[in-house]
Design a protein around this motif. Structure first.
Motif, PDB file in Angstrom:
ATOM      1  N   ASP A 142    -158.162 -37.393   7.112  1.00 18.93           N
ATOM      2  CA  ASP A 142    -158.579 -37.012   8.462  1.00 18.93           C
ATOM      3  C   ASP A 142    -158.445 -35.512   8.705  1.00 18.93           C
ATOM      4  O   ASP A 142    -159.081 -34.963   9.611  1.00 18.93           O
ATOM      5  N   LEU A 143    -157.601 -34.836   7.899  1.00 21.28           N
ATOM      6  CA  LEU A 143    -157.448 -33.393   8.042  1.00 21.28           C
ATOM      7  C   LEU A 143    -158.702 -32.631   7.625  1.00 21.28           C
ATOM      8  O   LEU A 143    -158.753 -31.410   7.749  1.00 21.28           O
ATOM      9  N   THR A 144    -159.715 -33.336   7.121  1.00 19.89           N
ATOM     10  CA  THR A 144    -161.000 -32.694   6.864  1.00 19.89           C
ATOM     11  C   THR A 144    -161.512 -32.010   8.129  1.00 19.89           C
ATOM     12  O   THR A 144    -162.203 -30.984   8.066  1.00 19.89           O
ATOM     13  N   LEU A 145    -161.156 -32.541   9.293  1.00 18.97           N
ATOM     14  CA  LEU A 145    -161.552 -31.925  10.567  1.00 18.97           C
ATOM     15  C   LEU A 145    -161.020 -30.502  10.715  1.00 18.97           C
ATOM     16  O   LEU A 145    -161.556 -29.719  11.503  1.00 18.97           O
ATOM     17  N   LEU A 146    -159.974 -30.154   9.957  1.00 19.45           N
ATOM     18  CA  LEU A 146    -159.429 -28.794  10.021  1.00 19.45           C
ATOM     19  C   LEU A 146    -160.471 -27.747   9.625  1.00 19.45           C
ATOM     20  O   LEU A 146    -160.347 -26.573   9.992  1.00 19.45           O
ATOM     21  N   LEU A 147    -161.477 -28.165   8.859  1.00 17.10           N
ATOM     22  CA  LEU A 147    -162.508 -27.213   8.454  1.00 17.10           C
ATOM     23  C   LEU A 147    -163.189 -26.575   9.658  1.00 17.10           C
ATOM     24  O   LEU A 147    -163.625 -25.415   9.599  1.00 17.10           O
ATOM     25  N   ILE A 148    -163.281 -27.310  10.762  1.00  8.46           N
ATOM     26  CA  ILE A 148    -163.955 -26.773  11.950  1.00  8.46           C
ATOM     27  C   ILE A 148    -163.205 -25.581  12.541  1.00  8.46           C
ATOM     28  O   ILE A 148    -163.769 -24.481  12.655  1.00  8.46           O
ATOM     29  N   PRO A 149    -161.907 -25.726  12.929  1.00 12.96           N
ATOM     30  CA  PRO A 149    -161.212 -24.554  13.472  1.00 12.96           C
ATOM     31  C   PRO A 149    -161.011 -23.447  12.448  1.00 12.96           C
ATOM     32  O   PRO A 149    -160.995 -22.264  12.810  1.00 12.96           O
ATOM     33  N   VAL A 150    -160.876 -23.809  11.169  1.00  6.78           N
ATOM     34  CA  VAL A 150    -160.680 -22.787  10.143  1.00  6.78           C
ATOM     35  C   VAL A 150    -161.906 -21.885  10.024  1.00  6.78           C
ATOM     36  O   VAL A 150    -161.794 -20.651  10.032  1.00  6.78           O
TER      37      VAL A 150
ATOM     38  N   LEU B 115    -167.424 -37.973  10.069  1.00  6.45           N
ATOM     39  CA  LEU B 115    -166.943 -37.644  11.412  1.00  6.45           C
ATOM     40  C   LEU B 115    -166.946 -36.133  11.637  1.00  6.45           C
ATOM     41  O   LEU B 115    -167.337 -35.661  12.713  1.00  6.45           O
ATOM     42  N   THR B 116    -166.519 -35.368  10.633  1.00  7.43           N
ATOM     43  CA  THR B 116    -166.516 -33.909  10.746  1.00  7.43           C
ATOM     44  C   THR B 116    -167.932 -33.384  10.945  1.00  7.43           C
ATOM     45  O   THR B 116    -168.170 -32.466  11.745  1.00  7.43           O
ATOM     46  N   PHE B 117    -168.891 -33.970  10.244  1.00  6.48           N
ATOM     47  CA  PHE B 117    -170.294 -33.597  10.389  1.00  6.48           C
ATOM     48  C   PHE B 117    -170.781 -33.872  11.816  1.00  6.48           C
ATOM     49  O   PHE B 117    -171.438 -33.022  12.437  1.00  6.48           O
ATOM     50  N   LEU B 118    -170.468 -35.047  12.346  1.00  7.55           N
ATOM     51  CA  LEU B 118    -170.895 -35.387  13.704  1.00  7.55           C
ATOM     52  C   LEU B 118    -170.262 -34.450  14.730  1.00  7.55           C
ATOM     53  O   LEU B 118    -170.925 -34.020  15.688  1.00  7.55           O
ATOM     54  N   MET B 119    -168.980 -34.121  14.526  1.00 13.37           N
ATOM     55  CA  MET B 119    -168.310 -33.193  15.434  1.00 13.37           C
ATOM     56  C   MET B 119    -168.939 -31.802  15.375  1.00 13.37           C
ATOM     57  O   MET B 119    -169.183 -31.171  16.409  1.00 13.37           O
ATOM     58  N   ALA B 120    -169.204 -31.326  14.159  1.00 12.14           N
ATOM     59  CA  ALA B 120    -169.802 -29.996  14.011  1.00 12.14           C
ATOM     60  C   ALA B 120    -171.194 -29.951  14.635  1.00 12.14           C
ATOM     61  O   ALA B 120    -171.568 -28.970  15.291  1.00 12.14           O
TER      62      ALA B 120
END
Length: 418
Positions: A329-337, A164-169
């Motif tokens: 799900d906090l893996t998504l934090l990598l994006i704003p970080v 999901l993080t990959f798709l968002m990025a």
């Protein structure tokens, strides 16, 4: 010492400190992997729901995909004595298309292939978010990604949060370069976790990115048709009933370990007054979303600082308001970080107190898990992680507010203050 030298020193020391913390977390995670390897091979991780769900589709049992007794029959092939019932597959049917090819392999081999793919997806996130201008920070970013505990948990359990993080990025990069149709498709594919996609859709609407919306809707309808084809109308109805049953009975659900608004309210008031709990949750979630849309309006028209800040705030508010959110799900934090570090350390101006606080807060998320995540999880108090996420969101919102007050000309090479 000149301003330039002072800033270079700050960036260097910050990179060294962050890299050291990430290394410690990475080193500590290796024994965890080795210790859990045998249990993973037996089906203890979350990967079992995707593997057995795909098996059900493969043998023509799609109409019973969301029947717990049928799920239990497939999962009983694995020796997992800690489970009296099945670990339910509660995602949309179309997601299993990713896993169908893996069912031709034995379970642990399929898990290993999925882990390799996850590592590739994680690398893709970094490539999408960190530009060549930030290349000197790439060693730090690589260590950060490798040592981030939520990403480690995702790998360990075979979850889908890295995907999901990959798709968002990828969608963020597409939006940044005005490839809106591609972005809409990518976001629709991420609807296997709709609660983590829909706030982004609201931001697209207020920014009138209609091409992205049209492709999102077209892809969503296609995936819905595919899902109905896989499980039938009765299967879709059973899916919705299963979601309601899981929420009502708290089956495999622990709100105290959800680092979101729901978990935080639960830790404060419990469920003694469910009507009050739901009313408070809905009201506060709506407030966060309204604030997001206020700050995000017309922000995606710019291609650099304000765009990045809007993305940061969107992801953080998504995590805050998500009804269902676990540590992976906090893996998504990598994006704003990554976006916050990139914007702050590359900027040529003097670091403000505001920026220093943001950088310091980011370090907190990389405190080795033995001293941070693990104690909170053991006491079912991971909901306190909400405070870190909401503080991060507040700081980013303040940065956006400052940005909205300026009349600087936006541009790709602008490195204005975060």
């Amino acid at each position: 010492m000149t301003l330039g030298h002072a800033r270079i020193n700050i960036a260097k020391y910050y990179a060294l400190l962050m890299s050291a913390m990430a290394c410690v977390s990475l080193v500590l995670s290796v024994p965890l992997f080795m210790q859990e390897r045998e249990r993973i091979a037996k089906g203890y991780g979350d990967f079992i729901i995707f593997y057995t769900g795909a098996q059900m589709l493969k043998v023509g049992a799609g109409s019973k995909l969301y029947d717990l007794r049928t799920q239990k029959d497939f999962q009983d092939k694995f020796d997992v004595p800690i489970r009296t019932g099945p670990l339910p597959f509660n995602h949309p049917p179309f997601e299993l298309l990713w896993f169908l090819p893996l069912t031709s392999l034995e379970y642990f081999k399929a898990y290993q292939i999925w882990s390799v793919l996850n590592i590739a997806f994680l690398a893709g996130v970094l490539v999408f978010l960190a530009p060549p201008l930030a290349r000197r920070f790439w060693p730090m970013f690589i260590l950060m990604f490798a040592g981030f505990y939520p990403a480690t948990v995702t790998l360990l359990h075979g979850q889908d949060s890295i995907l999901l993080t990959f798709l968002m990025a990828a969608a963020i990069r597409a939006l940044k370069f005005s490839k809106d149709r591609t972005a809409g498709v990518l976001l629709a594919v991420g609807l296997f976790k709709p609660q983590l996609i829909l706030p982004t859709i609201l931001v697209l609407i207020v920014n009138r990115r209609w091409a992205a919306m049209l492709s999102f809707l077209a892809t969503s309808v296609t995936l819905a048709a595919v899902s109905i084809k896989l499980v039938g109308v009765a299967g879709v109805r059973q899916y919705l009933e299963l979601l309601a049953q899981i929420d009502r009975a708290h089956y495999t659900i622990a709100p105290g370990n959800m680092p979101n608004l729901r978990g935080f309210i639960y830790s404060l008031v419990g469920l003694r007054e469910p009507v009050f709990f739901q009313a408070l949750l809905i009201t506060l979630s709506a407030g966060f979303l309204v604030a997001l849309l206020y700050y995000a309006k017309n922000s995606l028209a710019e291609r650099e600082q304000r765009f990045d800040l809007t993305v940061c705030l969107t992801v953080l508010v998504t995590l805050i308001t998500s009804y269902h959110l676990y540590i992976h799900d906090l893996t998504l934090l990598l994006i704003p970080v990554v976006l916050a570090i990139k914007s702050t350390l590359i900027s040529p101006v003097k670091l403000s107190l505001h920026q220093r606080v943001i950088l310091s807060l980011i370090l907190v998320f990389w405190i080795p898990f033995l001293f941070s995540y693990q104690p909170l999880l053991a006491r079912e108090q991971m909901s306190l992680g909400f405070l870190g996420v909401v503080l991060f969101a507040t700081l980013i919102a303040a940065s956006l507010r400052r940005r909205l007050k300026t009349n600087r000309q936006p541009g790709f090479r602008t490195t204005s203050e975060l």
